[in-house]
Design a protein around this motif. Structure first.
Motif, mmCIF file in Angstrom:
data_model
loop_
_atom_site.group_PDB
_atom_site.id
_atom_site.type_symbol
_atom_site.label_atom_id
_atom_site.label_comp_id
_atom_site.label_asym_id
_atom_site.label_seq_id
_atom_site.Cartn_x
_atom_site.Cartn_y
_atom_site.Cartn_z
ATOM 1 N N ASP A 47 9.491 -8.393 -6.036
ATOM 2 C CA ASP A 47 10.099 -9.710 -6.207
ATOM 3 C C ASP A 47 9.925 -10.550 -4.943
ATOM 4 O O ASP A 47 10.860 -11.196 -4.470
ATOM 5 C CB ASP A 47 11.581 -9.587 -6.574
ATOM 6 N N HIS A 48 8.732 -10.523 -4.382
ATOM 7 C CA HIS A 48 8.358 -11.311 -3.196
ATOM 8 C C HIS A 48 9.192 -10.974 -1.969
ATOM 9 O O HIS A 48 9.496 -11.838 -1.152
ATOM 10 C CB HIS A 48 8.421 -12.815 -3.493
ATOM 11 N N GLU A 49 9.545 -9.712 -1.816
ATOM 12 C CA GLU A 49 10.304 -9.265 -0.653
ATOM 13 C C GLU A 49 9.817 -7.875 -0.240
ATOM 14 O O GLU A 49 9.644 -7.002 -1.089
ATOM 15 C CB GLU A 49 11.794 -9.212 -1.003
ATOM 16 N N LEU A 86 5.653 -5.156 -1.644
ATOM 17 C CA LEU A 86 6.577 -6.234 -1.981
ATOM 18 C C LEU A 86 7.128 -6.006 -3.377
ATOM 19 O O LEU A 86 6.400 -5.574 -4.274
ATOM 20 C CB LEU A 86 5.865 -7.591 -1.977
ATOM 21 N N ASP A 146 8.260 -16.869 3.732
ATOM 22 C CA ASP A 146 7.953 -17.125 2.327
ATOM 23 C C ASP A 146 6.839 -16.167 1.904
ATOM 24 O O ASP A 146 5.669 -16.384 2.203
ATOM 25 C CB ASP A 146 7.513 -18.572 2.138
ATOM 26 N N TRP A 147 7.216 -15.105 1.231
ATOM 27 C CA TRP A 147 6.266 -14.072 0.839
ATOM 28 C C TRP A 147 5.436 -14.460 -0.377
ATOM 29 O O TRP A 147 4.654 -13.667 -0.876
ATOM 30 C CB TRP A 147 6.997 -12.753 0.609
ATOM 31 N N ASN A 148 5.591 -15.684 -0.865
ATOM 32 C CA ASN A 148 4.760 -16.174 -1.960
ATOM 33 C C ASN A 148 3.404 -16.666 -1.451
ATOM 34 O O ASN A 148 2.496 -16.884 -2.240
ATOM 35 C CB ASN A 148 5.454 -17.319 -2.702
ATOM 36 N N LYS A 149 3.288 -16.853 -0.152
ATOM 37 C CA LYS A 149 2.049 -17.354 0.442
ATOM 38 C C LYS A 149 1.102 -16.200 0.759
ATOM 39 O O LYS A 149 1.539 -15.081 1.031
ATOM 40 C CB LYS A 149 2.358 -18.115 1.733
#
Length: 164
Positions: A13-15, A11, A139-142
Motif C-alpha cells: 500500500d505504497h509504504e 512496499l 511519497d512512495w508513489n513516485k
C-alpha cells in the motif's frame, strides 16, 4: 571497492514494510520489518546520538558523471564544511544501512525507489528519521524520490542547510 550491496525492499500500500541490505564482501545482513526494529546479523541496531551538525559524520554520493554536478550542488556543498567528516563509499543502500547502524549520522540524496526502500526502512526502524527536502513524508508513489535520512536529532539542522 568492497562496499557494494544487494538491496531488497518491499512496499505494501505504497509504504515500506520490509528491507534487507546485504553487504556482500563482509557477509553482513541488515534487515528491518515495519514496527519490529532494525538488525545487523540478528542483533538490534540503532542510529547515532549525535546532536550537532558540527559533530556529524555523513555519507555522500557524488553520483554518475551526468548527475554529479547537480548532486554536489544540492547535497554535498551545503553540508561539507559544516560537518566533522564525510565519506563516499559507492553504495547508497549501504550508506543508508550504516545510518541505521549509527556509523553515519546523515545521508541526503535522490534515487530510484528500488535503491533506497530497504535502507530507509532500516533507518526508521533503528530510530532515525527520513523525509523529503521539505521535511514531509516520502511519497512512495513516485519512481524517483529525494530524501534526507538522519539519526533524527540533527534532521532539522540538515534540512535548514539544504533549503533551496
Amino acid at each position: 571497492m568492497p562496499t557494494f550491496a544487494v538491496s531488497i525492499g518491499l512496499l505494501k500500500d505504497h509504504e515500506p514494510i520490509l528491507g534487507i541490505v546485504y553487504q556482500v564482501m563482509t557477509n553482513d545482513i541488515y534487515h528491518a520489518e515495519k514496527n519490529k526494529g532494525a538488525y545487523l546479523n540478528g542483533k538490534k541496531i540503532s542510529v547515532s546520538s549525535t546532536q550537532n551538525l558540527d559533530d556529524a559524520v555523513i555519507g555522500i554520493d557524488l553520483g554518475h558523471k551526468t548527475t554529479r554536478p547537480r548532486k554536489i550542488k544540492t547535497y554535498v556543498l551545503p553540508l561539507i564544511n559544516l560537518v566533522n567528516y564525510c565519506y563516499s563509499i559507492g553504495s547508497d543502500a549501504l550508506i543508508l544501512a550504516m545510518v541505521g547502524r549509527g556509523i553515519f549520522d546523515c545521508f541526503a540524496n535522490d534515487d530510484n525507489i528500488w535503491d533506497c526502500i530497504a535502507g530507509i526502512l532500516i533507518i526508521k526502524e533503528a530510530g532515525g528519521k527520513v523525509t523529503d527536502l521539505g521535511g514531509e513524508e516520502i511519497d512512495w508513489n513516485k519512481k524517483r524520490i529525494t530524501w534526507v535520512a538522519s539519526n533524527g536529532l540533527i534532521h532539522s539542522q540538515i534540512l535548514e542547510q539544504l533549503k533551496h
